[in-house]
Design a protein around this motif. Structure first.
Motif, PDB file in Angstrom:
ATOM      1  N   GLN A 158      70.116 -43.408  65.177  1.00  0.00           N
ATOM      2  CA  GLN A 158      69.229 -44.571  65.144  1.00  0.00           C
ATOM      3  C   GLN A 158      67.792 -44.108  64.892  1.00  0.00           C
ATOM      4  O   GLN A 158      67.254 -43.267  65.612  1.00  0.00           O
ATOM      5  N   ARG A 159      67.202 -44.678  63.857  1.00  0.00           N
ATOM      6  CA  ARG A 159      65.831 -44.311  63.505  1.00  0.00           C
ATOM      7  C   ARG A 159      64.834 -45.089  64.352  1.00  0.00           C
ATOM      8  O   ARG A 159      65.055 -46.248  64.693  1.00  0.00           O
ATOM      9  N   SER A 160      63.725 -44.452  64.645  1.00  0.00           N
ATOM     10  CA  SER A 160      62.684 -45.083  65.450  1.00  0.00           C
ATOM     11  C   SER A 160      61.893 -46.071  64.603  1.00  0.00           C
ATOM     12  O   SER A 160      61.987 -46.080  63.366  1.00  0.00           O
ATOM     13  N   SER A 161      61.092 -46.886  65.277  1.00  0.00           N
ATOM     14  CA  SER A 161      60.250 -47.861  64.581  1.00  0.00           C
ATOM     15  C   SER A 161      59.297 -47.161  63.614  1.00  0.00           C
ATOM     16  O   SER A 161      59.098 -47.606  62.483  1.00  0.00           O
ATOM     17  N   LYS A 162      58.746 -46.049  64.042  1.00  0.00           N
ATOM     18  CA  LYS A 162      57.817 -45.299  63.195  1.00  0.00           C
ATOM     19  C   LYS A 162      58.523 -44.790  61.945  1.00  0.00           C
ATOM     20  O   LYS A 162      57.969 -44.863  60.834  1.00  0.00           O
ATOM     21  N   GLU A 163      59.722 -44.265  62.111  1.00  0.00           N
ATOM     22  CA  GLU A 163      60.475 -43.746  60.970  1.00  0.00           C
ATOM     23  C   GLU A 163      60.829 -44.864  59.993  1.00  0.00           C
ATOM     24  O   GLU A 163      60.760 -44.692  58.770  1.00  0.00           O
ATOM     25  N   LEU A 164      61.212 -46.013  60.535  1.00  0.00           N
ATOM     26  CA  LEU A 164      61.583 -47.144  59.686  1.00  0.00           C
ATOM     27  C   LEU A 164      60.382 -47.655  58.904  1.00  0.00           C
ATOM     28  O   LEU A 164      60.485 -47.947  57.705  1.00  0.00           O
ATOM     29  N   ARG A 165      59.244 -47.760  59.562  1.00  0.00           N
ATOM     30  CA  ARG A 165      58.036 -48.235  58.874  1.00  0.00           C
ATOM     31  C   ARG A 165      57.610 -47.266  57.784  1.00  0.00           C
ATOM     32  O   ARG A 165      56.996 -47.672  56.787  1.00  0.00           O
ATOM     33  N   GLY A 166      57.903 -45.985  57.992  1.00  0.00           N
ATOM     34  CA  GLY A 166      57.534 -44.975  57.008  1.00  0.00           C
ATOM     35  C   GLY A 166      58.454 -44.941  55.806  1.00  0.00           C
ATOM     36  O   GLY A 166      58.164 -44.263  54.809  1.00  0.00           O
ATOM     37  N   ASP A 167      59.555 -45.683  55.871  1.00  0.00           N
ATOM     38  CA  ASP A 167      60.503 -45.750  54.758  1.00  0.00           C
ATOM     39  C   ASP A 167      60.049 -46.878  53.832  1.00  0.00           C
ATOM     40  O   ASP A 167      60.446 -48.028  53.965  1.00  0.00           O
ATOM     41  N   THR A 168      59.213 -46.542  52.875  1.00  0.00           N
ATOM     42  CA  THR A 168      58.605 -47.540  51.981  1.00  0.00           C
ATOM     43  C   THR A 168      59.656 -48.333  51.215  1.00  0.00           C
ATOM     44  O   THR A 168      59.516 -49.552  51.048  1.00  0.00           O
ATOM     45  N   ARG A 169      60.700 -47.656  50.763  1.00  0.00           N
ATOM     46  CA  ARG A 169      61.736 -48.355  49.996  1.00  0.00           C
ATOM     47  C   ARG A 169      62.425 -49.406  50.855  1.00  0.00           C
ATOM     48  O   ARG A 169      62.665 -50.527  50.403  1.00  0.00           O
ATOM     49  N   LEU A 170      62.738 -49.061  52.088  1.00  0.00           N
ATOM     50  CA  LEU A 170      63.405 -50.001  52.992  1.00  0.00           C
ATOM     51  C   LEU A 170      62.512 -51.201  53.277  1.00  0.00           C
ATOM     52  O   LEU A 170      62.955 -52.354  53.178  1.00  0.00           O
ATOM     53  N   VAL A 171      61.260 -50.954  53.619  1.00  0.00           N
ATOM     54  CA  VAL A 171      60.333 -52.040  53.949  1.00  0.00           C
ATOM     55  C   VAL A 171      60.141 -52.970  52.754  1.00  0.00           C
ATOM     56  O   VAL A 171      60.160 -54.195  52.888  1.00  0.00           O
ATOM     57  N   ASN A 172      59.965 -52.395  51.574  1.00  0.00           N
ATOM     58  CA  ASN A 172      59.781 -53.222  50.369  1.00  0.00           C
ATOM     59  C   ASN A 172      61.043 -54.006  50.042  1.00  0.00           C
ATOM     60  O   ASN A 172      60.964 -55.164  49.599  1.00  0.00           O
ATOM     61  N   LEU A 173      62.197 -53.398  50.258  1.00  0.00           N
ATOM     62  CA  LEU A 173      63.462 -54.073  49.999  1.00  0.00           C
ATOM     63  C   LEU A 173      63.594 -55.306  50.887  1.00  0.00           C
ATOM     64  O   LEU A 173      63.957 -56.400  50.422  1.00  0.00           O
TER      65      LEU A 173
END
Length: 246
Positions: A158-173
């Motif tokens: 499970q990825r942390s909130s910080k890691e998820l926010r740093g995933d630009t592709r995921l956030v943009n998707l």
């Protein structure tokens, strides 16, 4: 057509899949419809496939024998492709589940989709991108429940909130999918429609790839979106929007 009414054909490349995945695989397939055909292909005289025996019996999977006639040629793939086309022409199915990490099935997936049927792919992380992209939805096998996890890839952490926010592709998707399916005035979008939009753009997308069982959990963990549950008709639905729309 409702998922539970969809008639599916499940074709497994046993040379290319671990037997410990069978239970979790069929449980996943059941989310999308009913497996009217369950076949596993391979050279069953080979000791490498011995581990499949119990799963074939327990899960009622039909073994299809395919001898390796020539060294360096994958006869199993050819047999699967021929059977898939035979099943396609019966017009009895709504979709196919192709279980393999082999790029040889890329054209098959595309051909089935050309006929208007849904294609679910199942494979390891090493699966070539063309095969993944050729499917309507692709599920990585490491997210499936397994009774013998030592034989399979480790499940994603499970990825942390910080890691998820740093995933630009995921956030943009996520943002693009919410924008595409949202109400023009309020920015709110029904979560189920967001998920459908994402899968059209990225067949391999799965919240479990990030360690979250459901899309709602993944969106909540990122912390960049609002979410609320609403009563719609006889059921409850989750709606989401970007913080920026406040």
């Amino acid at each position: 057509m409702a998922h539970d009414a969809a008639k599916l054909a499940v074709l497994i490349d046993a040379d290319n899949a671990q037997p410990s995945l069978a239970e979790g695989l069929l449980a996943e397939v059941a989310k999308y419809g009913t497996a009217h055909v369950k076949r596993a292909y391979g050279d069953w005289t080979s000791p490498q496939l011995r581990g499949w025996k119990d799963q074939l019996l327990t899960q009622s999977i039909q073994p299809i024998q395919q001898f390796g006639y020539t060294s360096g040629k994958n006869a199993t793939d050819s047999a699967m492709i021929i059977d898939a086309m035979d099943l396609l022409y019966t017009n009895r199915f709504d979709g196919f589940c192709i279980v393999s990490s082999d790029s040889d099935f890329t054209r098959l997936a595309g051909r089935i989709r050309e006929s208007g049927l849904f294609v679910y792919g199942f494979g390891e992380r090493k699966t070539p991108t063309p095969f993944v992209a050729a499917c309507d939805k692709f599920i990585y096998t490491d997210v499936l429940a397994s009774s013998a996890s030592t034989e399979t890839e480790a499940a994603p952490k499970q990825r942390s909130s910080k890691e998820l926010r740093g995933d630009t592709r995921l956030v943009n998707l996520l943002r693009n999918a919410i924008e595409a399916t949202s109400d023009d005035d309020t920015g709110w979008a029904q979560l189920s429609r967001v998920g459908q939009n994402i899968n059209k753009q990225s067949p391999e997308f799965d919240s479990r790839n990030y360690g979250y069982a459901k899309l709602s959990g993944l969106i909540g963990a990122i912390g960049l979106f609002d979410a609320e549950e609403r009563q719609v008709g006889n059921g409850k639905h989750i709606y989401v929007r970007s913080h920026a729309r406040k």
